[in-house]
Design a protein around this motif. Structure first.
Motif, short mmCIF file in Angstrom:
data_model
loop_
_atom_site.label_atom_id
_atom_site.label_comp_id
_atom_site.label_asym_id
_atom_site.label_seq_id
_atom_site.Cartn_x
_atom_site.Cartn_y
_atom_site.Cartn_z
N MET A 11 0.83 -1.20 0.00
CA MET A 11 0.00 0.00 0.00
C MET A 11 0.86 1.26 0.00
O MET A 11 0.60 2.21 -0.75
CB MET A 11 -0.93 -0.02 1.21
CG MET A 11 -1.93 1.14 1.27
SD MET A 11 -1.25 2.61 2.09
CE MET A 11 -0.94 1.97 3.73
N LEU A 12 1.91 1.26 0.81
CA LEU A 12 2.79 2.42 0.85
C LEU A 12 3.58 2.58 -0.44
O LEU A 12 3.82 3.70 -0.89
CB LEU A 12 3.74 2.30 2.05
CG LEU A 12 3.10 2.40 3.43
CD1 LEU A 12 4.12 2.13 4.52
CD2 LEU A 12 2.46 3.77 3.63
N SER A 13 3.97 1.46 -1.04
CA SER A 13 4.68 1.55 -2.31
C SER A 13 3.79 2.11 -3.41
O SER A 13 4.22 2.92 -4.23
CB SER A 13 5.21 0.17 -2.72
OG SER A 13 6.11 -0.32 -1.75
N ASN A 152 5.99 12.58 -1.49
CA ASN A 152 6.75 11.33 -1.52
C ASN A 152 7.62 11.16 -0.29
O ASN A 152 7.78 10.05 0.23
CB ASN A 152 7.62 11.29 -2.78
CG ASN A 152 6.89 10.70 -3.97
OD1 ASN A 152 5.78 10.18 -3.84
ND2 ASN A 152 7.50 10.77 -5.14
N ARG A 153 8.19 12.28 0.21
CA ARG A 153 9.00 12.19 1.44
C ARG A 153 8.15 11.72 2.61
O ARG A 153 8.61 10.96 3.47
CB ARG A 153 9.64 13.55 1.74
CG ARG A 153 10.86 13.88 0.91
CD ARG A 153 11.62 15.05 1.52
NE ARG A 153 10.86 16.28 1.45
CZ ARG A 153 10.99 17.20 0.50
NH1 ARG A 153 11.88 17.01 -0.46
NH2 ARG A 153 10.28 18.30 0.52
N SER A 154 6.91 12.17 2.67
CA SER A 154 6.04 11.76 3.77
C SER A 154 5.76 10.27 3.71
O SER A 154 5.77 9.58 4.73
CB SER A 154 4.73 12.55 3.70
OG SER A 154 4.96 13.94 3.81
N VAL A 155 5.51 9.75 2.50
CA VAL A 155 5.24 8.31 2.37
C VAL A 155 6.49 7.50 2.69
O VAL A 155 6.42 6.48 3.38
CB VAL A 155 4.72 8.01 0.95
CG1 VAL A 155 4.48 6.50 0.78
CG2 VAL A 155 3.42 8.76 0.68
N ARG A 156 7.64 7.96 2.20
CA ARG A 156 8.89 7.22 2.49
C ARG A 156 9.21 7.27 3.98
O ARG A 156 9.81 6.32 4.52
CB ARG A 156 10.03 7.82 1.68
CG ARG A 156 9.92 7.54 0.18
CD ARG A 156 11.24 7.84 -0.52
NE ARG A 156 11.13 7.56 -1.94
CZ ARG A 156 10.93 8.48 -2.89
NH1 ARG A 156 10.81 9.76 -2.52
NH2 ARG A 156 10.84 8.15 -4.15
N HIS A 160 9.92 4.07 6.39
CA HIS A 160 11.06 3.94 7.30
C HIS A 160 10.59 3.71 8.73
O HIS A 160 11.20 2.91 9.47
CB HIS A 160 11.92 5.21 7.22
CG HIS A 160 13.10 5.18 8.13
ND1 HIS A 160 14.19 4.35 7.94
CD2 HIS A 160 13.35 5.87 9.29
CE1 HIS A 160 15.07 4.53 8.91
NE2 HIS A 160 14.59 5.45 9.75
N MET A 161 9.52 4.37 9.14
CA MET A 161 9.00 4.16 10.48
C MET A 161 8.55 2.73 10.68
O MET A 161 8.74 2.15 11.76
CB MET A 161 7.84 5.13 10.74
CG MET A 161 8.25 6.58 10.92
SD MET A 161 6.84 7.71 10.91
CE MET A 161 5.84 6.99 12.21
N ARG A 162 7.95 2.13 9.65
CA ARG A 162 7.54 0.73 9.77
C ARG A 162 8.74 -0.18 9.99
O ARG A 162 8.71 -1.08 10.84
CB ARG A 162 6.79 0.30 8.51
CG ARG A 162 5.33 0.70 8.48
CD ARG A 162 4.61 -0.01 7.34
NE ARG A 162 4.84 -1.45 7.41
CZ ARG A 162 4.17 -2.30 8.19
NH1 ARG A 162 3.23 -1.83 9.00
NH2 ARG A 162 4.43 -3.58 8.18
N LYS A 163 9.82 0.09 9.25
CA LYS A 163 11.01 -0.76 9.40
C LYS A 163 11.63 -0.58 10.79
O LYS A 163 12.05 -1.56 11.43
CB LYS A 163 12.03 -0.41 8.32
CG LYS A 163 11.56 -0.75 6.91
CD LYS A 163 12.59 -0.33 5.87
CE LYS A 163 12.09 -0.64 4.47
NZ LYS A 163 13.06 -0.20 3.43
N THR A 370 0.36 6.39 8.58
CA THR A 370 0.64 5.49 9.71
C THR A 370 -0.62 4.74 10.13
O THR A 370 -0.57 3.58 10.54
CB THR A 370 1.18 6.28 10.90
OG1 THR A 370 0.25 7.31 11.25
CG2 THR A 370 2.53 6.89 10.57
N LEU A 371 -1.78 5.40 10.00
CA LEU A 371 -3.04 4.74 10.32
C LEU A 371 -3.36 3.66 9.29
O LEU A 371 -3.75 2.55 9.65
CB LEU A 371 -4.16 5.78 10.38
CG LEU A 371 -5.56 5.27 10.73
CD1 LEU A 371 -5.56 4.70 12.14
CD2 LEU A 371 -6.58 6.39 10.61
N LEU A 372 -3.16 3.99 8.00
CA LEU A 372 -3.46 3.00 6.96
C LEU A 372 -2.47 1.84 7.00
O LEU A 372 -2.84 0.71 6.68
CB LEU A 372 -3.42 3.66 5.58
CG LEU A 372 -4.55 4.63 5.22
CD1 LEU A 372 -4.38 5.13 3.80
CD2 LEU A 372 -5.91 3.96 5.37
#
Length: 421
Positions: A11-13, A152-156, A160-163, A370-372
Motif C-alpha cells: 500500500m505504501l509503495s 513522496n517524502r512523507s510516504v517514504r 522507514h517508520m515501519r522498518k 501510519t493509520l493506513l
C-alpha cells in the motif's frame, strides 16, 4: 513477514508518486484560461472581420457609386468614382447657406484602424510574456516539483517508520520517540513553506498582472469610444455630395458643381463596428474579474496541501494582503492542476480524513499513512489515552498531540535536537 505487513508495504509503495516521464517545462500553462480567451477574442475578432471586409472589397471592386450626368461617357463616370473615393469629402451647406465641407476619410481607413486595434490588444500579452512569464515559469517548476517531492517524502518516512518499529525491541520507546518527533516538528521540511512565505513579500508578478489587465481595459475603452465617435459623426451618412471641379476641370461648364455619391459597403462597415464594439463591451466585466481575482486567496488549493508537513499557511494564519506574487502563483497552480500529481492523492486523503471519526488525531499525510499502514494498532494503550503519558504537559487548546504547533515550535532548539537525535 506477516500478510498484514506485506499488504501495508504494498500500500505504501503504491502511494508513492511515479517519477514524471518527461519535462514539465513544456506542459506548463503560463496564461489563465480567462486570459487566453480574452487574447483570442480581442485580437482574433477584428482580424477576422477585417479579412472578410478586404475579401469582399477585392471581389466586388469599387466601394463607391456616383451618379454622374447622363452626358458622361463610361470612362468619365469611372473617373468620377475614383476621384470621389480618393477625396472622400462631403460638400454641403449649413443653415445660413454657406458652403461647408466634411471629411469622410475615417471610412477609408476604418479597416486599417481595426488592424491597429488588434495590434494594441496583443500588447498586454507581449508584456506578460516577456516581463513576467520567465520568472513565473521557474517558480511553478520549483513549487510543483517540491509539492510532489514533499508528498513522496512523507510516504517514504512512514515506510522507514515501519522498518524501525518492526526492528525495535522496545515498542514503548519507539512511540515515545514518535510523539516527541511530532511535537518538535521533526517530520517537517520547511523549505517550500518559507519560499512561499517570501513570495508574499514580493509584488513584481502581481504588479505586471494588474498592469496587463489595466492596459487591456484601457484599450477596450479607447476602441469603444473610437467606434462611438465614428457612429456619431460618420456612420449615419452613407450618401454625400462630391466635387470634381478641380484642376483642369474647374473651368469646364458641362461639369456639375456637386455630384451625389453613395457608399456601397457602408452597411458592412456599420455591422463590423457594431460587432466589435458590442463584443468589447461584454469583455469589460471579464477583464475586471481577472484583476479582482488577486483580491482573495485560493484557500481551496491551500486547504488540500495543508495535509503536507510544514505547509500550514492557513492554520497558522500566515496569509496577509492577497495582492502579492504568492496569490498569482496560486492562480497559476490551479490552472496547472493537471501537472500536480500529488493534488489528486492529497485530495483523496483529505476526503478520507474528513470521514474518519478521530480526524482530530490526523494532522498530516504522515499521520494518515501510519493509520493506513497499521502502525496505530501497535501503539501502547497509555499512548492512546493522553499526551501526558510521556511526561509532556497537556495542550491548552484541547487539540490532539498531532496538531501542528505554533510558530514558536520552529525555534532553533528543536532543529538542534533533531541534529543530535
Amino acid at each position: 513477514m506477516s500478510l498484514s505487513h506485506t499488504a501495508a508495504e504494498y500500500m505504501l509503495s503504491d502511494a508513492l508518486l511515479p517519477d514524471p516521464g518527461g519535462s514539465r517545462a513544456k506542459g506548463l500553462r503560463l496564461e489563465l484560461p480567462s486570459d487566453r480567451l480574452l487574447k483570442f477574442v480581442t485580437v482574433g475578432l477584428p482580424l477576422f472581420l477585417v479579412s472578410l471586409a478586404f475579401a469582399r472589397e477585392f471581389s466586388a471592386g469599387s466601394q463607391i457609386s456616383c451618379f454622374s450626368p447622363a452626358n458622361f461617357t463610361g470612362k468619365q463616370s469611372a473617373y468620377v468614382d475614383t476621384a470621389c473615393w480618393d477625396s472622400l469629402v462631403h460638400h454641403g451647406f449649413d443653415a445660413e447657406g454657406r458652403a461647408v465641407t466634411k471629411s469622410l476619410w475615417a471610412l477609408k481607413v476604418f479597416p486599417y484602424s481595426l488592424l491597429v486595434v488588434a495590434v494594441l490588444m496583443y500588447m498586454p500579452y507581449l508584456l506578460w510574456r516577456y516581463a513576467a512569464a520567465p520568472a513565473l515559469h521557474s517558480d511553478l517548476l520549483f513549487i510543483i516539483d517540491e509539492l510532489d517531492k514533499s508528498y513522496n517524502r512523507s510516504v517514504r518516512l512512514v515506510q522507514h517508520m515501519r522498518k524501525v518499529q518492526q526492528a525495535s525491541a522496545e515498542p514503548e520507546r519507539f512511540w515515545e520517540e514518535y510523539e516527541r518527533a511530532r511535537r518538535e516538528r521533526y517530520f517537517e521540511f520547511p523549505l517550500l513553506e518559507r519560499y512561499l512565505t517570501c513570495k508574499q513579500h514580493a509584488h513584481s508578478l502581481a504588479f505586471i498582472y494588474i498592469l496587463r489587465n489595466l492596459l487591456l481595459l484601457f484599450f477596450l475603452a479607447a476602441t469603444c469610444l473610437y467606434l462611438v465617435f465614428l457612429h456619431l459623426n460618420i456612420f449615419f451618412q452613407d450618401e454625400f455630395s462630391c466635387s470634381i471641379k478641380t484642376g483642369l476641370l474647374q473651368a469646364e461648364p458641362h461639369v456639375p458643381a456637386l455630384i451625389p455619391c453613395k457608399l456601397v459597403f457602408f452597411s458592412v462597415f456599420q455591422l463590423i463596428s457594431l460587432s466589435v464594439g458590442g463584443v468589447y463591451v461584454l469583455l469589460v466585466p471579464v477583464v475586471i474579474y481577472n484583476a479582482l481575482q488577486l483580491c482573495q486567496w485560493d484557500k481551496g488549493l491551500l486547504s488540500v496541501y495543508e495535509m503536507l508537513p510544514a505547509f500550514d499557511l492557513l492554520s497558522r494564519k500566515m496569509l496577509t494582503c492577497p495582492v502579492n506574487d504568492l496569490n498569482v502563483i496560486l492562480l497559476f497552480l490551479r490552472a496547472n492542476i493537471s501537472e500536480l500529481t500529488s493534488f489528486g492523492r492529497l485530495n483523496a486523503v483529505n476526503a478520507l480524513r474528513e470521514a474518519t471519526p478521530d480526524k482530530q488525531d490526523i494532522d498530516t499525510v504522515v499521520d494518515f499513512m501510519t493509520l493506513l499502514a497499521g502502525l496505530e494498532t501497535t501503539k501502547p494503550k497509555h499512548h492512546l489515552c493522553s499526551p501526558e503519558a510521556d511526561g509532556s504537559a497537556p495542550l491548552s487548546n484541547g487539540a490532539a498531540p498531532g496538531t501542528k504547533p505554533g510558530v514558536e515550535a520552529m525555534g532553533k532548539a528543536s532543529r538542534d535536537s533533531l541534529g543530535s537525535a
